[in-house]
Motif scaffolding. Structure first.
Motif, PDB file in Angstrom:
ATOM      1  N   LYS A  16       0.845  -1.198   0.000  1.00 29.06           N
ATOM      2  CA  LYS A  16       0.000   0.000   0.000  1.00 29.06           C
ATOM      3  C   LYS A  16       0.875   1.240   0.000  1.00 29.06           C
ATOM      4  O   LYS A  16       1.959   1.240   0.577  1.00 29.06           O
ATOM      5  CB  LYS A  16      -0.893   0.033   1.238  1.00 29.06           C
ATOM      6  CG  LYS A  16      -1.962  -1.040   1.278  1.00 29.06           C
ATOM      7  CD  LYS A  16      -2.802  -0.915   2.512  1.00 29.06           C
ATOM      8  CE  LYS A  16      -3.918   0.065   2.203  1.00 29.06           C
ATOM      9  NZ  LYS A  16      -4.899   0.206   3.280  1.00 29.06           N
ATOM     10  N   ILE A  17       0.391   2.278  -0.626  1.00 33.04           N
ATOM     11  CA  ILE A  17       0.966   3.616  -0.499  1.00 33.04           C
ATOM     12  C   ILE A  17      -0.186   4.499  -0.044  1.00 33.04           C
ATOM     13  O   ILE A  17      -1.169   4.676  -0.773  1.00 33.04           O
ATOM     14  CB  ILE A  17       1.589   4.116  -1.813  1.00 33.04           C
ATOM     15  CG1 ILE A  17       2.829   3.284  -2.136  1.00 33.04           C
ATOM     16  CG2 ILE A  17       1.934   5.596  -1.706  1.00 33.04           C
ATOM     17  CD1 ILE A  17       3.605   3.752  -3.336  1.00 33.04           C
ATOM     18  N   GLY A  18      -0.065   5.011   1.176  1.00 30.36           N
ATOM     19  CA  GLY A  18      -1.183   5.736   1.755  1.00 30.36           C
ATOM     20  C   GLY A  18      -2.367   4.776   1.834  1.00 30.36           C
ATOM     21  O   GLY A  18      -2.206   3.621   2.200  1.00 30.36           O
ATOM     22  N   PRO A  19      -3.545   5.237   1.442  1.00 32.92           N
ATOM     23  CA  PRO A  19      -4.718   4.362   1.489  1.00 32.92           C
ATOM     24  C   PRO A  19      -4.841   3.436   0.275  1.00 32.92           C
ATOM     25  O   PRO A  19      -5.710   2.573   0.245  1.00 32.92           O
ATOM     26  CB  PRO A  19      -5.883   5.357   1.520  1.00 32.92           C
ATOM     27  CG  PRO A  19      -5.365   6.528   0.744  1.00 32.92           C
ATOM     28  CD  PRO A  19      -3.889   6.609   1.071  1.00 32.92           C
ATOM     29  N   ASP A  20      -3.975   3.606  -0.718  1.00 37.42           N
ATOM     30  CA  ASP A  20      -4.115   2.870  -1.972  1.00 37.42           C
ATOM     31  C   ASP A  20      -3.333   1.559  -1.972  1.00 37.42           C
ATOM     32  O   ASP A  20      -2.121   1.541  -1.755  1.00 37.42           O
ATOM     33  CB  ASP A  20      -3.635   3.717  -3.156  1.00 37.42           C
ATOM     34  CG  ASP A  20      -4.547   4.897  -3.428  1.00 37.42           C
ATOM     35  OD1 ASP A  20      -5.755   4.799  -3.129  1.00 37.42           O
ATOM     36  OD2 ASP A  20      -4.061   5.918  -3.944  1.00 37.42           O
ATOM     37  N   GLY A  21      -4.043   0.470  -2.264  1.00 38.70           N
ATOM     38  CA  GLY A  21      -3.405  -0.833  -2.406  1.00 38.70           C
ATOM     39  C   GLY A  21      -2.912  -1.040  -3.827  1.00 38.70           C
ATOM     40  O   GLY A  21      -3.214  -0.252  -4.729  1.00 38.70           O
ATOM     41  N   ARG A  22      -2.135  -2.104  -4.009  1.00 38.26           N
ATOM     42  CA  ARG A  22      -1.609  -2.434  -5.335  1.00 38.26           C
ATOM     43  C   ARG A  22      -2.763  -2.767  -6.279  1.00 38.26           C
ATOM     44  O   ARG A  22      -3.775  -3.339  -5.890  1.00 38.26           O
ATOM     45  CB  ARG A  22      -0.665  -3.638  -5.260  1.00 38.26           C
ATOM     46  CG  ARG A  22       0.644  -3.386  -4.548  1.00 38.26           C
ATOM     47  CD  ARG A  22       1.670  -2.655  -5.375  1.00 38.26           C
ATOM     48  NE  ARG A  22       2.160  -3.372  -6.509  1.00 38.26           N
ATOM     49  CZ  ARG A  22       3.263  -4.112  -6.531  1.00 38.26           C
ATOM     50  NH1 ARG A  22       3.991  -4.238  -5.445  1.00 38.26           N
ATOM     51  NH2 ARG A  22       3.631  -4.714  -7.636  1.00 38.26           N
ATOM     52  N   THR A  23      -2.585  -2.395  -7.548  1.00 34.75           N
ATOM     53  CA  THR A  23      -3.573  -2.594  -8.600  1.00 34.75           C
ATOM     54  C   THR A  23      -2.897  -3.317  -9.754  1.00 34.75           C
ATOM     55  O   THR A  23      -1.705  -3.155  -9.981  1.00 34.75           O
ATOM     56  CB  THR A  23      -4.085  -1.214  -9.092  1.00 34.75           C
ATOM     57  OG1 THR A  23      -4.605  -0.494  -7.975  1.00 34.75           O
ATOM     58  CG2 THR A  23      -5.158  -1.348 -10.138  1.00 34.75           C
ATOM     59  N   GLU A  24      -3.661  -4.079 -10.497  1.00 31.13           N
ATOM     60  CA  GLU A  24      -3.151  -4.751 -11.694  1.00 31.13           C
ATOM     61  C   GLU A  24      -2.819  -3.713 -12.766  1.00 31.13           C
ATOM     62  O   GLU A  24      -3.486  -2.688 -12.886  1.00 31.13           O
ATOM     63  CB  GLU A  24      -4.212  -5.699 -12.262  1.00 31.13           C
ATOM     64  CG  GLU A  24      -4.582  -6.824 -11.335  1.00 31.13           C
ATOM     65  CD  GLU A  24      -3.580  -7.945 -11.367  1.00 31.13           C
ATOM     66  OE1 GLU A  24      -3.012  -8.225 -12.440  1.00 31.13           O
ATOM     67  OE2 GLU A  24      -3.361  -8.545 -10.301  1.00 31.13           O
ATOM     68  N   SER A  25      -1.787  -4.011 -13.543  1.00 30.33           N
ATOM     69  CA  SER A  25      -1.470  -3.161 -14.690  1.00 30.33           C
ATOM     70  C   SER A  25      -1.558  -4.009 -15.952  1.00 30.33           C
ATOM     71  O   SER A  25      -1.442  -5.226 -15.909  1.00 30.33           O
ATOM     72  CB  SER A  25      -0.072  -2.549 -14.568  1.00 30.33           C
ATOM     73  OG  SER A  25       0.924  -3.550 -14.580  1.00 30.33           O
ATOM     74  N   THR A  26      -1.803  -3.328 -17.054  1.00 27.24           N
ATOM     75  CA  THR A  26      -1.846  -4.030 -18.332  1.00 27.24           C
ATOM     76  C   THR A  26      -1.018  -3.256 -19.333  1.00 27.24           C
ATOM     77  O   THR A  26      -1.086  -2.027 -19.348  1.00 27.24           O
ATOM     78  CB  THR A  26      -3.307  -4.210 -18.833  1.00 27.24           C
ATOM     79  OG1 THR A  26      -3.292  -4.992 -20.023  1.00 27.24           O
ATOM     80  CG2 THR A  26      -4.004  -2.907 -19.088  1.00 27.24           C
ATOM     81  N   PRO A  27      -0.175  -3.916 -20.108  1.00 23.73           N
ATOM     82  CA  PRO A  27       0.100  -5.347 -20.029  1.00 23.73           C
ATOM     83  C   PRO A  27       0.844  -5.660 -18.732  1.00 23.73           C
ATOM     84  O   PRO A  27       1.575  -4.829 -18.206  1.00 23.73           O
ATOM     85  CB  PRO A  27       0.980  -5.609 -21.249  1.00 23.73           C
ATOM     86  CG  PRO A  27       1.610  -4.300 -21.568  1.00 23.73           C
ATOM     87  CD  PRO A  27       0.635  -3.244 -21.136  1.00 23.73           C
TER      88      PRO A  27
END
Length: 143
Positions: A45-56
């Protein structure tokens, strides 16, 4: 190529559903192993944001939240960075702030360059401080 990458990241910052589209870099030489090590050290996490998928999907890209923070490991040296430019040092890592793109920062940590785009309500200095520790750990530069 760099302009296209920044455009992909800026598109992501606008907030789209699902995976965030970010052009993955192609690290070379020693940067490959350093980026591989860095990938396992990045925060969930960075601050309140968790990891998210990226494409590609790429082991050289990390995204948090709806693309408000995006990291690309193993990018080329910033074209705008002159040998006389002063880097902002945060936790032992030098950061180049792109004067034409206020949300784009590049860690200069031999043998690699790590590009970070910071948007949304995040404070750039806080994000860079959080990412400086793992980047510094994979850098060949003494800390």
């Amino acid at each position: 190529m760099r302009t296209a990458a920044v455009l992909f990241v800026l598109f992501a910052l606008a907030g789209c559903g699902g995976a965030v589209q970010v052009e993955p870099p192609v690290p070379e030489g020693e940067a490959v192993a350093a980026c591989d090590r860095l990938a396992g050290m990045l925060p969930d996490k960075i601050g309140p944001d968790g990891r998210t998928e990226s494409t590609p999907a790429s082991p050289y890209v990390a995204v948090w939240g709806p693309g408000t923070v995006a990291l690309r490991c193993g990018v080329p040296r910033p074209a705008r960075m002159a040998p006389t430019d002063q880097l902002q040092e945060i936790n032992g890592v030098g950061w180049f702030a792109d004067p034409e793109r206020p949300t784009l920062f590049t860690a200069v940590a031999a043998p690699l360059y790590v590009e970070v785009t910071v948007g949304g309500s995040h404070v750039a200095a806080e994000v860079l401080a959080e990412l400086s520790d793992p980047i510094g750990q994979v850098s060949a530069q003494p800390r």
